[in-house]
Design an enzyme around this catalytic site. Sequence first.
Site, PDB file in Angstrom:
ATOM      1  N   ASP A 109       0.748  -1.112  -0.106  1.00  0.00           N
ATOM      2  CA  ASP A 109      -0.095  -0.178   0.160  1.00  0.00           C
ATOM      3  C   ASP A 109       0.746   1.327  -0.065  1.00  0.00           C
ATOM      4  OD1 ASP A 109      -2.408  -1.394   0.121  1.00  0.00           O
ATOM      5  OD2 ASP A 109      -2.322  -1.548   2.300  1.00  0.00           O
ATOM      6  N   TYR A 126       4.892  -8.676   8.680  1.00  0.00           N
ATOM      7  CA  TYR A 126       4.741  -7.315   8.639  1.00  0.00           C
ATOM      8  C   TYR A 126       4.747  -6.908  10.136  1.00  0.00           C
ATOM      9  CZ  TYR A 126       2.453  -7.689   4.024  1.00  0.00           C
ATOM     10  OH  TYR A 126       2.341  -7.973   2.800  1.00  0.00           O
ATOM     11  N   ASP A 171      -6.921   2.568   7.174  1.00  0.00           N
ATOM     12  CA  ASP A 171      -5.521   3.007   7.435  1.00  0.00           C
ATOM     13  C   ASP A 171      -5.631   4.780   7.428  1.00  0.00           C
ATOM     14  OD1 ASP A 171      -5.601   4.035   5.040  1.00  0.00           O
ATOM     15  OD2 ASP A 171      -3.879   2.700   4.056  1.00  0.00           O
ATOM     16  N   ARG A 201      -4.717  -4.459   6.410  1.00  0.00           N
ATOM     17  CA  ARG A 201      -5.886  -3.465   6.586  1.00  0.00           C
ATOM     18  C   ARG A 201      -7.061  -4.019   7.032  1.00  0.00           C
ATOM     19  NH1 ARG A 201      -7.068  -0.325   2.041  1.00  0.00           N
ATOM     20  NH2 ARG A 201      -5.789  -1.407   0.581  1.00  0.00           N
TER      21      ARG A 201
END
Length: 249
Positions: free
Chosen positions: A47, A75, A89, A182
């Site tokens: 992203d 992550y 986000d 997300r």
Amino acid sequence: MNFPAGCYLAFDKPYRQTSFQTVRLVRGMLQRRLGQRLKVGHAGTLDPLATGVLVICTGRATRTIETLQAHSKEYVAELRLGATTPSFDLEHDVDATFPTAHITPAMVEEALSRLTGDVMQVPPSFSACHTDGKRAYELARKGKEVQLEAKPIRIDEIEILDLRLPDYLKIRVACGKGTYIRALARDIGKALGSGAHLLSLRRTHTGLVTEADCWQLSQFEAWLATQTLEKTLPEGPAPKTYPFLKPNS
């Protein structure tokens, strides 16, 4: 160095830069030095508001992109509990707030446990998934309602790195292809009877590639200026493996 013959590079994707923009910058650097066109692609989108490991393939190595995309990933994500945004986000402002006073550490651990393993996940409306022949984010940004189907994903592990109730959670996530962190933030909020969205997201691993293997764009450009590059493909069939070019290697 023969980039047309194929090689792998990893870059630390900057904040607010798309994966495609990163590829375009790397392709531009290489094509200017080579004086010819070159095929370049990435092996897994990040992203725009995410940073970290972005694997890029050149030349013949782009044929292996699909295989590389299937590699496991890790992550580190920071979440704010008690609030949601349309994109889950910081790309959008908070659109709703929820209570958090009831959340306990035990509840967080139990919620994360339920979201680990083989699960079904609905991708975010603001994503690159296709719907009606268009990218979902293209429709969502026009204010149109987007309905995406849940998809099977694999989340191998969710580790709590920091928890500061009532509203801060930091986690490490090990997962498979197609996982949206997300969307995981959204699902964590729901599992806690509240809401949540990402404050930050960083990809730390892709397969065996780590942050330590990543180039900074400026570092790569400076290194590239000192190299002698080959422009022609070697004779014979394409190899089964390609070199991985790391900083200071």
